[in-house]
Write a protein that holds these residues in place. Structure first.
Motif, PDB file in Angstrom:
ATOM      1  N   LEU A 137      60.864  55.973  42.886  1.00  0.00           N
ATOM      2  CA  LEU A 137      60.863  57.391  42.502  1.00  0.00           C
ATOM      3  C   LEU A 137      61.046  57.573  40.992  1.00  0.00           C
ATOM      4  CD1 LEU A 137      63.009  58.798  45.455  1.00  0.00           C
ATOM      5  CD2 LEU A 137      60.530  59.049  45.129  1.00  0.00           C
ATOM      6  N   PRO A 194      52.883  58.145  43.746  1.00  0.00           N
ATOM      7  CA  PRO A 194      52.915  59.611  43.812  1.00  0.00           C
ATOM      8  C   PRO A 194      53.098  60.128  45.235  1.00  0.00           C
ATOM      9  CG  PRO A 194      51.139  58.868  42.377  1.00  0.00           C
ATOM     10  CD  PRO A 194      51.681  57.638  43.050  1.00  0.00           C
ATOM     11  N   THR A 213      56.782  60.325  45.914  1.00  0.00           N
ATOM     12  CA  THR A 213      57.367  61.460  45.179  1.00  0.00           C
ATOM     13  C   THR A 213      57.027  62.780  45.870  1.00  0.00           C
ATOM     14  OG1 THR A 213      57.103  60.205  43.122  1.00  0.00           O
ATOM     15  CG2 THR A 213      57.509  62.566  42.933  1.00  0.00           C
ATOM     16  N   ASN A 266      57.765  56.728  39.314  1.00  0.00           N
ATOM     17  CA  ASN A 266      56.613  57.431  39.877  1.00  0.00           C
ATOM     18  C   ASN A 266      55.458  56.459  40.148  1.00  0.00           C
ATOM     19  OD1 ASN A 266      55.253  59.708  40.857  1.00  0.00           O
ATOM     20  ND2 ASN A 266      54.240  60.082  38.887  1.00  0.00           N
ATOM     21  N   ARG A 281      49.637  50.651  38.982  1.00  0.00           N
ATOM     22  CA  ARG A 281      50.764  50.911  39.871  1.00  0.00           C
ATOM     23  C   ARG A 281      51.006  49.780  40.876  1.00  0.00           C
ATOM     24  NH1 ARG A 281      49.261  56.583  39.203  1.00  0.00           N
ATOM     25  NH2 ARG A 281      51.157  57.778  38.671  1.00  0.00           N
TER      26      ARG A 281
END
Length: 494
Positions: free
Chosen positions: A472, A478, A481, A475, A428
């Motif tokens: 968003l 998180p 979100t 994702n 990520r």
């Protein structure tokens, strides 16, 4: 709610207000009243006084917090602890002050043709250092007593308001520049006196020395602890202030003023990380106590991801709108610090992306390695400044800060991985950086409008929409979100 919780809540509120006020005053207000040369003079005085005071105090501010529980005895005035806590720094101050004035013929020539600008205020540097030292020692005493909110208020809020007030008086012609410098020294010095009054008001001003104080804990042990903490705190101050001092000495005092403003602009990026660190420090200490390494590793990853998410957004928001920020300053010379801002922003962004590695080291069983990292960072910063400032000017100081910060964070991250097999990176992180790059390019490609304000609003809107939408949609965070889901839950569909 206990005193620790109440003080913690108050400190958090004061800290946020202080950070915002500090950014507005030092990056936007003061440059509209002070020339770069004048801002450089006060910045140099403050930097010298901070280093001077820390050397003189010999680490006794930290000693006060560390050893006070052994002396705590309200009925006996804490067994004479306050006179000892203040007495050792006063002796150190006498020694350092003698060296300071004897060394004047050697120190001032470092500033070359700008030496006459600083010479009239050289003695005031000692006055400022004395009250800075007295403030730090009393602040430590109050922390040991769990009374921290008042000192935070006077340091983070009151001081900044008073300095801005002095700048207004100077700008309106009520103060000469010499008068403003004395105002600057005076309001900084007044903080120590306010703390003394507060200590007296809460009934903890116990000035009477006792022989008993030397029997509670060995003085040699406290001096040894002071020497250890002095190295750590002095290294931290060198990292913060040496670039200003060396830019002033090797380029000009005016360049130091421009550099200080650029540095203050870049500090906005560090606000999320500093706020997170307030929570992370006790949490990590608790994880180490419980030996809960899995939860610590999870927190390490989540904290890094959150710092990356917010850091990338702030980096782009500030860098894309530097023209607007500098347009708020009446003196166009401050815009010479544009490259400095970008480099320092990059340095602080990397510091955030590498997570809370520094806190993990200092709270771990191998905490002594934190001192090695801090000293190494200070030495590396000085060496790089010495090599790069003569060649690149104030940009060289920014390059030095960036290289030093990246190098030491790589070393810390490797140390945590090597020692405890924990590292903060997942797929990520590069995804967030890539999304930031896309959003930044989208905002940068927008045409420049005739009004800097309109350009800023347009770029910021596009940056926010593109960045938030992609974050968003993928994702990649998180936490973001979940935050959006909580907001939607508060507004249920009818």
């Amino acid at each position: 709610m206990g005193i620790v919780q109440r003080q913690g809540l108050r400190n958090t509120i004061i800290s946020y207000i202080g950070l915002a006020l500090g950014f507005v005053s030092t990056a936007l207000v003061l440059p509209n009243f002070l020339e770069p040369q004048q801002l450089g003079v006060t910045a140099t005085l403050a930097s010298v006084a901070t280093l001077y005071a820390q050397i003189a105090a010999f680490g006794f501010a930290s000693v006060g917090i560390r050893f006070f529980p052994y002396f705590r005895q309200p009925e006996s005035g804490h067994q004479g602890f306050l006179p000892l806590l203040v007495g050792v720094p006063l002796l150190g101050f006498a020694v350092v002050t003698a060296l300071y004035f004897v060394g004047e013929p050697l120190l001032l020539p470092w500033y070359g043709r700008d030496a006459p600008l600083l010479a009239p205020y050289y003695a005031w540097g000692a006055v400022l250092a004395f009250f800075t030292m007295l403030y730090s020692v009393q602040d430590a005493y109050l922390k040991a007593l769990y009374h921290t909110a008042f000192s935070s208020f006077v340091q983070d809020i009151l001081l900044r308001i008073l300095i801005v007030g002095g700048a207004f008086l100077f700008g309106l012609g009520y103060l000469s520049f010499s008068g403003y410098v004395l105002w600057f020294v005076g309001v900084n010095s007044a903080l120590a006196l306010l703390l003394t009054g507060y200590v007296a008001a809460i009934g903890e001003l116990h000035w009477r020395p006792t022989r008993q104080v030397l029997t509670v804990r060995p003085l040699r042990e406290m001096l040894g602890m002071g020497a250890f903490t002095l190295l750590g705190s002095l290294s931290g101050s060198i990292i913060l202030y040496i670039d200003t001092l060396m830019v002033g000495a090797q380029v000009s005092v005016a360049a130091a003023g421009i550099y200080v403003v650029a540095s203050n602009i870049s500090t906005a990026l560090a606000i999320p990380a500093r706020s997170l660190n307030k929570v992370a420090f006790p949490l990590l200490a608790d994880y180490w106590k419980q030996q809960d390494l899995p939860r610590m590793a999870d927190f390490y990853r989540r904290a890094t991801r959150l710092n990356t998410l917010l850091g990338c957004f702030l980096f782009l928001g500030i860098s894309l709108n530097l023209d607007f920020i500098y347009s708020l300053m009446r003196n166009a010379r401050y815009a010479e610090g544009t490259v400095v801002v970008l480099l320092l922003l990059g340095s602080k962004l990397f510091d955030g992306i590498t997570g809370v590695n520094g806190l993990m080291v200092v709270t771990s069983p191998r905490y002594r390695f934190d001192l090695i990292f801090n000293v190494s960072l200070a030495v590396l910063t000085i060496v790089l400044n010495g090599l790069l400032i003569p060649r690149l000017g104030m940009v060289g100081a920014a390059v030095a800060a960036c290289v030093a910060q990246v190098s030491i964070n790589v070393a810390r991250t490797w140390f945590v991985w090597h020692s405890y097999r924990m590292q903060p990176f997942t797929w990520r992180i590069p995804l967030i950086v890539g999304i930031a790059a896309v959003a930044g390019v989208a905002a940068w490609l927008l045409p420049t409008l005739s009004s800097p304000l309109l350009t800023m609003l347009l770029r910021s809107t596009v940056l926010t929409v593109v960045y938030a939408t992609l974050i968003l949609a993928t994702n990649s965070s998180p936490e973001a979100t979940l935050f959006l889901a909580k907001i939607r839950a508060r507004f249920p569909k009818k």
